[in-house]
Design a protein around this motif. Structure first.
Motif, mmCIF file in Angstrom:
data_model
loop_
_atom_site.group_PDB
_atom_site.id
_atom_site.type_symbol
_atom_site.label_atom_id
_atom_site.label_comp_id
_atom_site.label_asym_id
_atom_site.label_seq_id
_atom_site.Cartn_x
_atom_site.Cartn_y
_atom_site.Cartn_z
ATOM 1 N N VAL A 87 -10.662 -3.346 10.827
ATOM 2 C CA VAL A 87 -10.507 -2.402 9.719
ATOM 3 C C VAL A 87 -9.793 -1.155 10.220
ATOM 4 O O VAL A 87 -10.198 -0.556 11.218
ATOM 5 C CB VAL A 87 -11.875 -2.026 9.108
ATOM 6 C CG1 VAL A 87 -11.709 -0.941 8.048
ATOM 7 C CG2 VAL A 87 -12.543 -3.264 8.507
ATOM 8 N N LEU A 88 -8.717 -0.785 9.535
ATOM 9 C CA LEU A 88 -7.997 0.451 9.825
ATOM 10 C C LEU A 88 -8.418 1.506 8.800
ATOM 11 O O LEU A 88 -8.290 1.299 7.588
ATOM 12 C CB LEU A 88 -6.486 0.223 9.747
ATOM 13 C CG LEU A 88 -5.590 1.478 9.810
ATOM 14 C CD1 LEU A 88 -5.776 2.215 11.130
ATOM 15 C CD2 LEU A 88 -4.130 1.098 9.591
ATOM 16 N N LEU A 89 -8.939 2.624 9.281
ATOM 17 C CA LEU A 89 -9.365 3.723 8.411
ATOM 18 C C LEU A 89 -8.343 4.849 8.524
ATOM 19 O O LEU A 89 -8.141 5.413 9.603
ATOM 20 C CB LEU A 89 -10.753 4.228 8.820
ATOM 21 C CG LEU A 89 -11.877 3.179 8.825
ATOM 22 C CD1 LEU A 89 -13.160 3.788 9.377
ATOM 23 C CD2 LEU A 89 -12.102 2.619 7.426
ATOM 24 N N LEU A 90 -7.697 5.167 7.411
ATOM 25 C CA LEU A 90 -6.699 6.226 7.369
ATOM 26 C C LEU A 90 -7.200 7.364 6.485
ATOM 27 O O LEU A 90 -7.768 7.130 5.418
ATOM 28 C CB LEU A 90 -5.370 5.711 6.798
ATOM 29 C CG LEU A 90 -4.550 4.743 7.658
ATOM 30 C CD1 LEU A 90 -3.349 4.257 6.869
ATOM 31 C CD2 LEU A 90 -4.097 5.412 8.947
ATOM 32 N N SER A 91 -6.973 8.598 6.916
ATOM 33 C CA SER A 91 -7.327 9.755 6.100
ATOM 34 C C SER A 91 -6.367 10.892 6.428
ATOM 35 O O SER A 91 -5.653 10.847 7.437
ATOM 36 C CB SER A 91 -8.776 10.185 6.338
ATOM 37 O OG SER A 91 -8.990 10.506 7.701
ATOM 38 N N GLU A 92 -6.345 11.907 5.560
ATOM 39 C CA GLU A 92 -5.438 13.050 5.713
ATOM 40 C C GLU A 92 -4.002 12.568 5.934
ATOM 41 O O GLU A 92 -3.299 13.019 6.839
ATOM 42 C CB GLU A 92 -5.873 13.953 6.858
ATOM 43 C CG GLU A 92 -7.255 14.553 6.679
ATOM 44 C CD GLU A 92 -7.610 15.535 7.791
ATOM 45 O OE1 GLU A 92 -6.796 16.441 8.056
ATOM 46 O OE2 GLU A 92 -8.685 15.377 8.388
ATOM 47 N N VAL A 93 -3.568 11.662 5.071
ATOM 48 C CA VAL A 93 -2.272 11.004 5.241
ATOM 49 C C VAL A 93 -1.162 11.798 4.553
ATOM 50 O O VAL A 93 -1.305 12.225 3.403
ATOM 51 C CB VAL A 93 -2.305 9.569 4.678
ATOM 52 C CG1 VAL A 93 -0.938 8.909 4.812
ATOM 53 C CG2 VAL A 93 -3.374 8.745 5.382
ATOM 54 N N ARG A 94 -0.065 11.987 5.250
ATOM 55 C CA ARG A 94 1.195 12.479 4.670
ATOM 56 C C ARG A 94 2.303 11.672 5.324
ATOM 57 O O ARG A 94 2.490 11.731 6.543
ATOM 58 C CB ARG A 94 1.363 13.976 4.941
ATOM 59 C CG ARG A 94 2.548 14.614 4.174
ATOM 60 C CD ARG A 94 2.192 14.900 2.733
ATOM 61 N NE ARG A 94 3.339 15.391 1.975
ATOM 62 C CZ ARG A 94 3.642 16.681 1.821
ATOM 63 N NH1 ARG A 94 2.883 17.612 2.400
ATOM 64 N NH2 ARG A 94 4.679 17.045 1.086
ATOM 65 N N GLN A 103 -8.819 5.832 3.313
ATOM 66 C CA GLN A 103 -8.355 4.550 2.801
ATOM 67 C C GLN A 103 -8.635 3.461 3.830
ATOM 68 O O GLN A 103 -8.541 3.710 5.035
ATOM 69 C CB GLN A 103 -6.858 4.610 2.491
ATOM 70 C CG GLN A 103 -6.513 5.665 1.450
ATOM 71 C CD GLN A 103 -5.022 5.925 1.400
ATOM 72 O OE1 GLN A 103 -4.294 5.263 0.685
ATOM 73 N NE2 GLN A 103 -4.574 6.883 2.181
ATOM 74 N N THR A 104 -8.942 2.294 3.348
ATOM 75 C CA THR A 104 -9.303 1.177 4.222
ATOM 76 C C THR A 104 -8.274 0.065 4.100
ATOM 77 O O THR A 104 -7.948 -0.379 3.003
ATOM 78 C CB THR A 104 -10.690 0.632 3.849
ATOM 79 O OG1 THR A 104 -11.659 1.685 3.966
ATOM 80 C CG2 THR A 104 -11.089 -0.507 4.771
ATOM 81 N N ILE A 105 -7.770 -0.388 5.246
ATOM 82 C CA ILE A 105 -6.823 -1.504 5.291
ATOM 83 C C ILE A 105 -7.396 -2.556 6.233
ATOM 84 O O ILE A 105 -7.751 -2.247 7.369
ATOM 85 C CB ILE A 105 -5.437 -1.041 5.782
ATOM 86 C CG1 ILE A 105 -4.847 -0.018 4.796
ATOM 87 C CG2 ILE A 105 -4.490 -2.227 5.939
ATOM 88 C CD1 ILE A 105 -3.526 0.577 5.251
ATOM 89 N N ALA A 139 0.838 -1.203 0.000
ATOM 90 C CA ALA A 139 0.000 0.000 0.000
ATOM 91 C C ALA A 139 0.871 1.251 0.000
ATOM 92 O O ALA A 139 2.059 1.208 0.329
ATOM 93 C CB ALA A 139 -0.918 0.001 1.224
ATOM 94 N N LEU A 140 0.275 2.369 -0.380
ATOM 95 C CA LEU A 140 0.923 3.680 -0.369
ATOM 96 C C LEU A 140 2.190 3.697 -1.219
ATOM 97 O O LEU A 140 3.197 4.306 -0.860
ATOM 98 C CB LEU A 140 1.265 4.112 1.067
ATOM 99 C CG LEU A 140 0.154 4.626 1.979
ATOM 100 C CD1 LEU A 140 -0.975 3.624 2.133
ATOM 101 C CD2 LEU A 140 0.700 5.016 3.330
#
Length: 281
Positions: free
Chosen positions: A201-208, A187-189, A172-173
């Motif tokens: 379920v891991l929910l990621l957002s506003e990722v840098r 994004q869902t992992i 991913a990424l």
């Protein structure tokens, strides 16, 4: 004299051992040099972590994260079981550990007395092609350890205890080497376990994120936007681009028509009826 010489020679190995121990401890401390900067974000759900080794930033991470964890509770008849879901967010007071190398990096985040630990693993890879070598990095693994006996998020869990869930063959990424990854979209992992627990379920957002090749201390390199953000940006700008093109076409059309009218007005009008020739001259 012989005794003093022996004592001195015996002290040298002890001194070397102390120096080796000091270097080992220094290396261990360098590995743990992680700073939680989450308080700098105006978003209370956003976490910011920086890993530094030898006074240099080697990993930076900013993201909002939430974990959705299913667990079983007894139904009102105390015979059947029903599934509830715990929504676990990162704590701003989380403890962190980090590790960097040229090809592998790790970030481990623990909170609520280590009842929860989220671990992110990154690798950098190189592929040789006919046109030259191509390098990129990716998130290769995510692991989450949680304790369902912790009462903040789990209420009346059946058979409470510690559980471990992890990703399977994650890639991913994916980002070109030397760049940071940026994605505002969620994004869902999915993480699964080997002890028959339901998937987390891991929910990621506003990722840098950037786990390698940071050229300036505390500064992300040029961003590589995720496909979802690229598509959304295109959807936002496409109507504007089409509007500009349409406006340009209208302006050009009106300009051509205006020039055509001027050229037509300047031409000598030839009478269609021959009887009108006598009036010419």
């Amino acid at each position: 004299m012989e005794r003093k010489r022996c004592e001195t020679s015996g002290a040298i190995p002890r001194l070397q051992g102390l120096l080796l121990l000091f270097h080992a401890l220094a290396g261990g401390l360098a590995e743990q040099e992680v700073e939680n900067l989450s308080g700098l974000s105006p978003n209370p759900e956003k976490a910011i972590f920086v890993v530094r080794e030898n006074g240099t930033t080697c990993l930076m991470a900013e993201f909002a994260a939430k974990l959705v964890v299913p667990y079983e509770i007894w139904a009102s008849n105390f015979v059947d079981m029903i599934t509830e879901q715990a929504y676990i967010s990162l704590s701003r007071g989380a403890e962190e550990r980090g590790k960097c190398s040229s090809n592998e990096s790790e970030l481990h985040i623990s909170w609520l007395n280590r009842a929860y630990t989220l671990s992110l693993y990154f690798v950098k890879e190189t592929r040789n092609k006919s046109s030259g070598s191509e390098a990129w990095w990716k998130m290769s693994k995510v692991q989450f350890i949680y304790d369902s006996s912790e009462s903040t998020y789990f209420k009346g869990a059946v058979n409470p205890g510690k559980h471990t869930v992890t990703t399977r063959h994650l890639s991913a990424l994916v980002t070109p080497a030397g760049k940071s990854y940026e994605c505002q979209a969620q994004q869902t992992i999915t993480l699964s376990s080997g002890d028959h627990q339901k998937s987390v379920v891991l929910l990621l957002s506003e990722v840098r994120l950037q786990p390698f090749d940071i050229s300036s201390d505390f500064v992300f390199s040029e961003e590589h936007k995720c496909p979802v953000d690229q598509r959304e940006q295109l959807e936002e700008t496409l109507p504007l681009i089409l509007g500009l093109i349409l406006g340009l076409v209208i302006v050009v059309t009106l300009g051509v028509y205006h020039i055509h009218l001027k050229m037509t007005a300047n031409q000598v009008q030839i009478p269609r009826d021959r009887s009108e020739y006598k009036h010419m001259g």
